[in-house]
Scaffold this active site. Structure first.
Site, PDB file in Angstrom:
ATOM      1  N   HIS A  17       0.871  -1.196   0.000  1.00  0.00           N
ATOM      2  CA  HIS A  17       0.000   0.000   0.000  1.00  0.00           C
ATOM      3  C   HIS A  17       0.899   1.234   0.000  1.00  0.00           C
ATOM      4  O   HIS A  17       1.554   1.521   1.012  1.00  0.00           O
ATOM      5  CB  HIS A  17      -0.889  -0.013   1.245  1.00  0.00           C
ATOM      6  CG  HIS A  17      -1.864   1.111   1.303  1.00  0.00           C
ATOM      7  ND1 HIS A  17      -3.182   0.933   1.661  1.00  0.00           N
ATOM      8  CD2 HIS A  17      -1.737   2.448   1.064  1.00  0.00           C
ATOM      9  CE1 HIS A  17      -3.822   2.079   1.633  1.00  0.00           C
ATOM     10  NE2 HIS A  17      -2.959   3.033   1.278  1.00  0.00           N
ATOM     11  N   HIS A  19       1.507   5.460  -1.851  1.00  0.00           N
ATOM     12  CA  HIS A  19       1.034   6.558  -2.709  1.00  0.00           C
ATOM     13  C   HIS A  19       2.228   7.174  -3.432  1.00  0.00           C
ATOM     14  O   HIS A  19       3.134   7.715  -2.796  1.00  0.00           O
ATOM     15  CB  HIS A  19       0.323   7.622  -1.864  1.00  0.00           C
ATOM     16  CG  HIS A  19      -0.915   7.097  -1.205  1.00  0.00           C
ATOM     17  ND1 HIS A  19      -2.157   7.171  -1.785  1.00  0.00           N
ATOM     18  CD2 HIS A  19      -1.088   6.454  -0.016  1.00  0.00           C
ATOM     19  CE1 HIS A  19      -3.052   6.614  -0.977  1.00  0.00           C
ATOM     20  NE2 HIS A  19      -2.426   6.166   0.100  1.00  0.00           N
ATOM     21  N   LYS A 107      -9.452  -0.785  -5.058  1.00  0.00           N
ATOM     22  CA  LYS A 107      -9.381  -0.064  -3.783  1.00  0.00           C
ATOM     23  C   LYS A 107     -10.673   0.707  -3.572  1.00  0.00           C
ATOM     24  O   LYS A 107     -11.150   1.388  -4.489  1.00  0.00           O
ATOM     25  CB  LYS A 107      -8.193   0.901  -3.812  1.00  0.00           C
ATOM     26  CG  LYS A 107      -8.075   1.821  -2.592  1.00  0.00           C
ATOM     27  CD  LYS A 107      -7.653   1.057  -1.349  1.00  0.00           C
ATOM     28  CE  LYS A 107      -7.812   1.907  -0.092  1.00  0.00           C
ATOM     29  NZ  LYS A 107      -6.770   2.889   0.115  1.00  0.00           N
ATOM     30  N   HIS A 144     -10.410   0.780   2.473  1.00  0.00           N
ATOM     31  CA  HIS A 144     -10.082   1.759   3.514  1.00  0.00           C
ATOM     32  C   HIS A 144     -11.198   1.610   4.544  1.00  0.00           C
ATOM     33  O   HIS A 144     -12.328   2.002   4.291  1.00  0.00           O
ATOM     34  CB  HIS A 144     -10.027   3.179   2.938  1.00  0.00           C
ATOM     35  CG  HIS A 144      -9.717   4.219   3.964  1.00  0.00           C
ATOM     36  ND1 HIS A 144      -8.627   5.056   3.874  1.00  0.00           N
ATOM     37  CD2 HIS A 144     -10.355   4.558   5.121  1.00  0.00           C
ATOM     38  CE1 HIS A 144      -8.609   5.852   4.937  1.00  0.00           C
ATOM     39  NE2 HIS A 144      -9.648   5.580   5.701  1.00  0.00           N
ATOM     40  N   HIS A 181      -4.363  -0.641   6.288  1.00  0.00           N
ATOM     41  CA  HIS A 181      -3.767   0.181   7.369  1.00  0.00           C
ATOM     42  C   HIS A 181      -4.601   0.152   8.644  1.00  0.00           C
ATOM     43  O   HIS A 181      -5.094   1.176   9.100  1.00  0.00           O
ATOM     44  CB  HIS A 181      -3.520   1.617   6.904  1.00  0.00           C
ATOM     45  CG  HIS A 181      -4.579   2.229   6.025  1.00  0.00           C
ATOM     46  ND1 HIS A 181      -5.899   2.258   6.376  1.00  0.00           N
ATOM     47  CD2 HIS A 181      -4.498   2.833   4.816  1.00  0.00           C
ATOM     48  CE1 HIS A 181      -6.584   2.863   5.415  1.00  0.00           C
ATOM     49  NE2 HIS A 181      -5.756   3.207   4.459  1.00  0.00           N
ATOM     50  N   ASP A 260       1.303   2.640   3.458  1.00  0.00           N
ATOM     51  CA  ASP A 260       0.492   3.835   3.259  1.00  0.00           C
ATOM     52  C   ASP A 260       1.381   5.078   3.237  1.00  0.00           C
ATOM     53  O   ASP A 260       1.036   6.111   3.807  1.00  0.00           O
ATOM     54  CB  ASP A 260      -0.609   3.966   4.328  1.00  0.00           C
ATOM     55  CG  ASP A 260      -1.696   4.951   3.880  1.00  0.00           C
ATOM     56  OD1 ASP A 260      -1.733   5.307   2.688  1.00  0.00           O
ATOM     57  OD2 ASP A 260      -2.493   5.368   4.731  1.00  0.00           O
TER      58      ASP A 260
END
Ligand code: DOR
Ligand code: ZN
Length: 359
Positions: A17, A19, A107, A144, A181, A260
């Site tokens: 995970h 970004h 996701k 999430h 997360h 994350d």
């Protein structure tokens, strides 16, 4: 007596995970991932602008990531794992087409809970066509896990989300899904109670921080709130952090690392409204080695980083390796983001960690 520093050799770690962002931030971040030891398999989150909603856009994003990685290191074996975002508008065909183009994951963001989630889900029944297709074609769906309802208060949103997942599981028992997360004992217990189709990712910041760090109640914060520790879901209480540590150190095969890694420019964090996300890319591996070492569980680190996730998602386990050296390493106080006229503040900014990643 030898004065050689201790070293530890890991399998090249995966990160389930992360970004990478877009535009100049993407150019900036890809080399930092590689230089920080994240050189193999990294799941690229879809909440860029415009978002990754189709297989075609995921292929574009994958090529952009690979081009940046190859420019930085022509011999790279970096393998971005691509996601599409599943929204209330995602059709079953979109899911099947994405899978056929090599997208591994979907996701799901809750509406208006985090960065770029204005297209997130309010009514989970409306993603059932996409989930049905995902179950059929074997797309793993990452949630999430925070309830979008304003009736559920922020720190309870994760525990509240398990009710949504219970309904989804009852309807789609063969769907492979993860709670992303996770931050709470409630989430740990819920995931543990499920079967082999359910996993969870754990970040480094949720293993180390609690809500007191964000709100500035720890002595180290000097009474100031620390926006650079703030993310969604927010870190919870000490007992929740203890539950995350216990499960990560226990060698449970359905709990694995997903960082994350969520860089935001300083001006987006230190503002009247502060963007959610911890930029942990540089500090993560030194911190994890230290944590597992202190607990005398170094043998459990490799599976947590590079085996359990790969098995869960259906990928091979990496044959490459990564070495860390037990030498003091100071995390920079901030890092310039080229072309953006600003910096990004990393996790543990300015602190000296015990381990460093070997180049
Ligand atoms: O803290 C977060 N930051 N949580 C998320 O879910 C998204 C992420 C981001 O994109 O900045
Ligand atoms: Zn994220």
């Amino acid at each position: 007596m030898s004065t050689e520093p201790r070293t530890i050799r890991l399998r090249a770690p995966d990160n389930w995970h992360a970004h990478f962002r877009d535009g100049p931030m993407l150019d900036f971040l890809v080399p930092v991932f590689l230089d920080s030891g994240w050189r193999r398999r990294i799941v690229a989150m879809p909440n860029i602008t415009p978002p990754v909603l189709t297989g075609e856009r995921a292929v574009w994003y994958r090529d952009a990531l690979l081009a940046r990685a190859r420019a930085h290191d022509p011999a790279t074996t970096f393998e971005p794992v691509m996601t599409i975002q599943i929204t209330e508008s995602t059709t079953g065909d979109t899911v099947s087409e994405a899978r056929a183009l090599g997208v591994g994951l979907g996701k799901v963001y809750p509406f208006m809970v985090t960065t770029h989630s204005g297209n997130g889900v309010q009514d989970y029944d409306r993603i059932y066509p996409a989930l049905e297709a995902a179950e059929e074609v074997g797309l793993v769906v990452q949630f999430h896990g925070e309830h979008p309802s304003d009736d559920i208060e922020g720190l309870n949103k994760e525990a509240g989300f398990t009710a949504i997942l219970d309904r989804i599981r009852a309807r789609f028992p063969k769907l492979r899904l993860t709670m992303e997360h996770i931050t709470s004992r409630a989430a740990v217990d819920w995931v543990k109670a499920q079967d082999e189709n359910v996993g969870a990712s754990i970040t480094v910041h949720h293993l180390f921080t609690t809500v007191d760090d964000v709100l500035g109640y720890s002595k180290a914060s000097g009474g100031l709130m620390r926006v650079h520790c703030g993310c969604k879901p927010q870190p919870k209480w000490r007992d929740d952090r203890a539950a995350l540590n216990e499960i990560a150190l226990s060698g449970h095969p359905r709990f694995f690392y997903g960082g994350d890694d969520a860089a935001h420019l300083r001006r987006r964090k230190e503002n009247e409204g502060s963007a959610c996300g911890v930029w942990n890319t540089m500090a993560a591996l030194p911190l994890l080695v230290d944590l597992f070492d202190r607990e005398n569980k170094l043998d459990r680190l490799d599976p947590f980083l590079s085996e359990f996730g790969a098995r869960f998602y259906g990928y091979d386990v990496s044959a490459e390796s990564l070495t860390l050296v037990e030498e003091p390493w100071r995390v920079p106080a901030e890092v310039e983001a080229p072309g953006m006229g600003d910096t990004v503040v990393p996790m543990c900014a300015g602190e000296t960690l015990k381990w460093r990643v070997q180049a």
